[in-house]
Design a protein around this motif. Sequence first.
Motif, short mmCIF file in Angstrom:
data_model
loop_
_atom_site.label_atom_id
_atom_site.label_comp_id
_atom_site.label_asym_id
_atom_site.label_seq_id
_atom_site.Cartn_x
_atom_site.Cartn_y
_atom_site.Cartn_z
N PRO A 82 -144.68 90.98 -11.59
CA PRO A 82 -144.39 89.77 -11.71
C PRO A 82 -144.96 89.25 -11.02
O PRO A 82 -146.06 88.05 -10.69
N SER A 83 -143.80 88.80 -10.37
CA SER A 83 -143.80 87.29 -8.95
C SER A 83 -144.65 88.00 -7.51
O SER A 83 -145.13 87.06 -7.51
N ASP A 84 -144.53 89.01 -8.19
CA ASP A 84 -146.12 90.19 -6.74
C ASP A 84 -147.72 89.42 -6.94
O ASP A 84 -147.74 88.78 -6.14
N LEU A 137 -147.99 86.89 -8.99
CA LEU A 137 -148.17 85.12 -9.37
C LEU A 137 -148.50 84.69 -7.87
O LEU A 137 -149.26 83.88 -8.38
N LEU A 180 -144.02 79.32 -10.14
CA LEU A 180 -144.59 80.45 -10.47
C LEU A 180 -143.43 81.43 -8.90
O LEU A 180 -143.45 83.01 -10.47
N SER A 181 -142.31 82.10 -8.87
CA SER A 181 -141.17 82.06 -8.63
C SER A 181 -140.50 82.11 -9.26
O SER A 181 -139.46 83.02 -10.15
N GLY A 221 -141.99 84.21 -12.40
CA GLY A 221 -141.83 85.80 -12.36
C GLY A 221 -140.74 86.32 -11.65
O GLY A 221 -140.84 87.65 -12.52
N GLY A 242 -140.86 89.13 -14.73
CA GLY A 242 -140.00 90.47 -14.36
C GLY A 242 -138.94 91.09 -15.41
O GLY A 242 -138.58 92.53 -15.94
#
Lengths: 313, 313
Positions: free
Chosen positions: B239-241, B243, B287-288, B291, B295
């Motif tokens: 998910p982080s990647d 976003l 976002l992070s 993310g 995750g």
Amino acid sequence: MDKMYYNGTELPDDLFDEIPLDEQLSEESGYSNYSYWRSTFRTFFKSKLSIFLVIIIVVLSLFSFLYPVFSNVDPQQVTLDMDKWNVNANSQNWFGTDGLGRDIWARTWYGTRNSLLLALVIALIEVGVGSIVGAIWGYVRRIDPLMIELYNIITNIPSTVYLILLSYILEPSFTTIVIALASSGWIVEAKFMRNKVLSLRESEYNIASQCLGTPLKRIVAKNIIPHLVSLIIMEAALTVPYSIGSEVFLGFVGLGLPLDSVTLGNMVNQGRANFMLYPYQMLYPTLVLCIITISFYIVGNKFADASDPKNHV
Amino acid sequence: MKKYIFKRSIQSLITIWIVIFVVFMLLRLMPTSGYFTRDDYLTMTEEMRQAYLKSIGVLDPPLTQFKNFIVNIFNGDLGRSITVYPRLSITTILKEKIGYSAVFGFASIVISMGLGIPMGILMARYKGKIVDNLGTFYSVIVRAVPSLIYLFLFQVWVSKIFDLPMLFYKDRPESWILPAISMSLSSIAWYAIWLRRFMVDEANRDYIKFAQVKGLSESYVMRKHVLRNAFVPIAIGIPSDLLLIISGSLIIENLYSIPGMGGLLIDSIKQMDNNLVQVLVLIYSVLSVLGVFLGDLLIVFIDPRIRLTESED
């Protein structure tokens, strides 16, 4: 003494002798020839690649620190003689000269020395502060939520923000770069150490040791410290390629050390600008840089493998 | 579950809030010349400058400014850029740039998962064989050599060998290939190396040996047990990647001159464009944090053993 039973039949007392606790005998029964450090180094040096890379690291570092002492070539010496500009590698200038007639061989070794120094200082600060904070963080449960929050905050603020603010307050220099890189690196190290300390503390063999009445001092000295020391050595080795890489990156975005300071990062970036015409100006320093970062990276990983008791014979 | 999501959302909000606040306050330390375009600053007299600063509210107490900033954000007004794109509204800038970064970022995720995951599986399957050694060699190079160096050499040499354009052109699709591949170079290694490690760890577990002893086919054990379990820690990062694709890659967008988000943060910090810095830091930290949160939720669905209850540490 309680009555002993076997399959329901009572065993007579005279089958058993009561032995008083003998410190020395109990030590001996638990004694094995296993020494953590000896096994670690034996496993590590069994690999020929590791030996080779350690030799490379030692030779390159020694050479880069001794070269400036014994050589009389000034890495900043520019010349107005156009014949000496952008000369390809030859017997006099082993790596050639750059656009101002400076000797790239000399610059490479001065640069290696400076970059290694930078990387070592960063590694010492990050790993030093990180391990101490991480050990406390892992042991003191109460500060955990606070530290997690701090970790989220620090890793969420882009490091360029610190870097710019610092270079605004101080002149861009060796110290600024060290502070800026270490300012976010220490908490990443600390988190890593905290996770290790937590899992070590809760691991079955430590609980077993505690149940068997091993004094805390002995658990810490024999079960926990060796693990952490090997982790610290490994992390320090892996921080070196990371710091050198960051220095190259900072030079690329224009936030690195001043252009007149000789570092591998500056040389790579200056060589990159002239790459189409004079590729050797970038390739020679890059080659030295890559040998160093790859050696440190592999040695760090090999040491990590060797320090894992699962890999000990 | 609901309780957990609620708790985590509150926690995430607090983190984001603190990050924005800290960056906002750090930016107040910057010189006020950052609120002028270059021309304005030179033509204005000192009184005009002060009057201008007063009119845009920079001379208010920092807390009032912070409040105004937040209120404006909630009204959908991100403000205007000052020095990087003088007087352009930030919404317009972002709309223009996010597209490029998102397309390349997404392509790179597809490529790196498409190549990295099979590579990791092959490396784990043929551990110690030539595939494994080649993969390890590749990932050591990619991780130990500073990315700028191999990305630059990749661009120069590969574009020459395959006769592809060295720079990005919007209307020439063949010029999109190199940036998309070079963006994946390091993440291919990331997926491969971690998947390999998790799979090797998993394959040594007792239950796997039991499954093999029971006579289950090798491919069934690999697919249903080893891969499924080894994929859980990989999935946390996805998910982080996804976003963060919009943040772009600074080095690649710079090398290929792609007008994406990559250099925007650094540019805005370097030119002290405080409005732009604030908005970008806000976006990236939201976002992070989001993310990481997603995750953690994702693995609950993938791994039925993980239950998120209050007793979770």
